[in-house]
Design an enzyme around this catalytic site. Structure first.
Site, PDB file in Angstrom:
ATOM      1  N   HIS A 192     -10.758   1.194  -5.152  1.00 55.21           N
ATOM      2  CA  HIS A 192     -11.411   1.737  -6.337  1.00 55.21           C
ATOM      3  C   HIS A 192     -11.119   0.837  -7.534  1.00 55.21           C
ATOM      4  O   HIS A 192     -10.234  -0.025  -7.468  1.00 55.21           O
ATOM      5  CB  HIS A 192     -10.906   3.153  -6.647  1.00 55.21           C
ATOM      6  CG  HIS A 192      -9.447   3.204  -6.987  1.00 55.21           C
ATOM      7  ND1 HIS A 192      -8.442   3.035  -6.044  1.00 55.21           N
ATOM      8  CD2 HIS A 192      -8.794   3.371  -8.170  1.00 55.21           C
ATOM      9  CE1 HIS A 192      -7.266   3.110  -6.625  1.00 55.21           C
ATOM     10  NE2 HIS A 192      -7.444   3.308  -7.922  1.00 55.21           N
ATOM     11  N   ASP A 194     -10.346   1.347 -11.848  1.00 57.35           N
ATOM     12  CA  ASP A 194      -9.927   2.396 -12.781  1.00 57.35           C
ATOM     13  C   ASP A 194     -10.957   2.509 -13.897  1.00 57.35           C
ATOM     14  O   ASP A 194     -11.343   1.495 -14.480  1.00 57.35           O
ATOM     15  CB  ASP A 194      -8.550   2.077 -13.369  1.00 57.35           C
ATOM     16  CG  ASP A 194      -7.458   2.072 -12.303  1.00 57.35           C
ATOM     17  OD1 ASP A 194      -7.635   2.759 -11.280  1.00 57.35           O
ATOM     18  OD2 ASP A 194      -6.439   1.384 -12.499  1.00 57.35           O
ATOM     19  N   HIS A 249      -8.834  -2.293  -6.299  1.00 52.27           N
ATOM     20  CA  HIS A 249      -7.523  -2.299  -5.671  1.00 52.27           C
ATOM     21  C   HIS A 249      -7.354  -1.083  -4.768  1.00 52.27           C
ATOM     22  O   HIS A 249      -8.159  -0.147  -4.823  1.00 52.27           O
ATOM     23  CB  HIS A 249      -6.404  -2.338  -6.732  1.00 52.27           C
ATOM     24  CG  HIS A 249      -6.499  -1.257  -7.768  1.00 52.27           C
ATOM     25  ND1 HIS A 249      -7.461  -1.242  -8.764  1.00 52.27           N
ATOM     26  CD2 HIS A 249      -5.754  -0.133  -7.963  1.00 52.27           C
ATOM     27  CE1 HIS A 249      -7.299  -0.180  -9.531  1.00 52.27           C
ATOM     28  NE2 HIS A 249      -6.271   0.512  -9.056  1.00 52.27           N
ATOM     29  N   ARG A 259       6.928   4.628  -0.845  1.00 50.08           N
ATOM     30  CA  ARG A 259       6.578   3.922  -2.084  1.00 50.08           C
ATOM     31  C   ARG A 259       6.381   4.946  -3.193  1.00 50.08           C
ATOM     32  O   ARG A 259       5.734   5.983  -2.993  1.00 50.08           O
ATOM     33  CB  ARG A 259       5.294   3.115  -1.874  1.00 50.08           C
ATOM     34  CG  ARG A 259       4.746   2.452  -3.153  1.00 50.08           C
ATOM     35  CD  ARG A 259       3.474   1.677  -2.853  1.00 50.08           C
ATOM     36  NE  ARG A 259       2.759   1.306  -4.077  1.00 50.08           N
ATOM     37  CZ  ARG A 259       2.975   0.206  -4.779  1.00 50.08           C
ATOM     38  NH1 ARG A 259       3.894  -0.662  -4.372  1.00 50.08           N
ATOM     39  NH2 ARG A 259       2.298  -0.038  -5.871  1.00 50.08           N
TER      40      ARG A 259
END
Length: 320
Positions: A192, A194, A249, A259
Site C-alpha cells: 500500500h 500511505d 511498501h 516485530r
C-alpha cells in the site's frame, strides 16, 4: 492469509539523512524524488520516550487475547486483529490505532489488567510530540530544498490544531509455530501507499519492512531500532505535483522473531484543500491532479483495497 515463497534480499541503497549535517536538504529532496523513502539519523527524539512507549506496547500485546479484544474493535480507533480496513484485507498483524488529538479516550485500554490507560496516554503523547517535531523539521527542509518561499507550507498542516494525524502500533507475532507457513514469507501488512502527507516509522530490530523500487522489485529494508524511516504520502505527492512519489511498501512477518513498529501518520485538517503548489507548476494547465479536500480523499481511500492506486480517481486525464 497471503503466503509468498519468493525470497528477497536486503536493500543497501536506502538514502541516509543525517539531520545534523547542512547538506541534508539536497539529499532529502533527492531521496523523495527517487524513492519516496529514507532513513533519518541524528534525530532529537529521546530514547527514553521510545523505550517507554515500546514497553507499554509490549505489555499490551502480551496480554490475553480476550482482554485485548475488549479494547476493540477498531472503529477506526482501538485494537484490531488481522483485519485491515473494511474491504477484506487480512494480515498477520494485530494493532492499536489512536488519534493524536487530546480528545481521544484512552479508557478503551482499561480492559488490560497489566496496563494503566493514563500511562499509555502519557507515553504516546510524549513520543508523538517529539516525532511530530522531527516530521515538521523534515517537511521544512523539503520546502527549502524545493525553493518554496513559505518554509512551513507543509509543516503548518501538521501543526494545525485540527490536523487529522493518527498514531499506530503494529505487532507482528513470530509465525514459526504455524506448519503451513513452512519457511515461506507471510504477509503481515499488504502492499500500500500511505494517504497522508508524511509517515514516520520506528521498529524494533526485527526485519520485515519492504519497499517497491521503480524497477518493480521488492527489497527488504535492514532494521535499525535507533533510527527512523520516513515515507512520502499520497498527499505530499499531489502537493509536489508528482515530483515526490509516495512509496509502495509492505511488511512480511518474521518466522523467528516478533516485530513491533510504531508509525506517526502526519495528516492535514479534514477541510484542507490538497492540490499542487503553484510554485511547483509550470502553468495552471500543468497540474496532474484535481483539487480535493483531505476529507474527500480519506473517505475515498477507505473504500478501496490496500493495494489499489487510490490517487487514480483524482488524476487529471491528459488531453489527447
Amino acid at each position: 492469509m497471503v503466503i509468498l515463497s519468493k525470497a528477497t534480499s536486503f536493500f543497501n541503497g536506502v538514502p541516509l539523512i543525517d539531520l545534523s549535517k547542512p547538506d541534508s536538504i539536497n539529499l532529502i529532496v533527492k531521496a523523495c524524488e527517487e524513492f519516496g523513502f529514507f532513513k533519518v539519523v541524528n534525530h532529537d527524539v529521546p530514547m527514553e520516550f521510545i523505550s517507554k512507549l515500546e514497553s507499554e506496547a509490549i505489555k499490551f500485546f502480551s496480554s490475553p487475547l480476550p482482554e485485548k479484544l475488549k479494547a476493540g474493535p477498531a472503529d477506526p480507533f482501538g485494537y484490531g486483529n488481522k483485519q485491515i480496513g473494511k474491504k477484506g484485507d487480512i494480515g498477520w498483524v494485530e494493532y492499536i490505532l489512536v488519534s493524536t488529538n487530546s480528545e481521544f479516550n484512552y479508557q478503551k485500554f482499561a480492559s488490560i489488567s497489566s496496563l494503566n490507560p493514563e500511562n499509555i496516554r502519557a507515553a504516546v503523547n510524549d513520543y508523538v510530540t517529539e516525532v511530530k517535531k522531527m516530521a515538521c523539521e523534515v517537511l521544512e527542509m523539503l520546502a527549502e530544498g524545493l525553493k518554496i518561499h513559505q518554509r512551513n507550507v507543509f509543516s503548518k498542516l501538521l501543526m494545525d490544531e485540527k490536523s487529522d494525524s493518527v498514531f499506530r502500533v503494529n505487532h507482528y507475532a513470530s509465525c514459526s509455530e504455524i506448519d503451513e507457513f513452512n519457511g515461506n514469507n507471510v504477509i503481515g501488512f499488504g502492499e500500500h501507499t500511505d494517504p497522508q502527507i508524511i509517515s514516520v516509522l520506528r521498529s524494533n530490530n526485527t526485519s520485515g519492512l519492504q519497499i517497491l523500487l521503480k524497477d518493480g522489485d521488492w527489497m527488504s529494508v535492514p532494521p535499525d531500532e535507533n533510527s527512523f524511516f520516513v515515507n512520502v504520502g499520497d498527499s505530499l505527492q499531489v502537493m509536489t505535483n508528482g515530483r515526490f512519489k509516495s512509496v509502495k511498501h509492505r511488511v512480511l512477518a518474521n518466522s523467528v522473531k516478533s516485530r513491533l513498529s510504531m508509525i506517526y501518520f502526519g495528516g492535514p485538517p479534514l477541510s484542507e484543500k490538497i492540490a499542487p503548489l503553484p510554485s511547483l507548476m509550470e502553468g495552471e494547465d500543468s497540474s496532474l491532479y484535481k483539487e480535493f479536500t483531505w476529507f474527500e480523499y480519506k473517505k475515498s481511500a477507505y473504500k478501496t483495497r490496500l493495494a489499489d492506486n487510490r490517487l487514480i480517481l483524482f488524476e487529471k486525464i491528459a488531453a489527447s
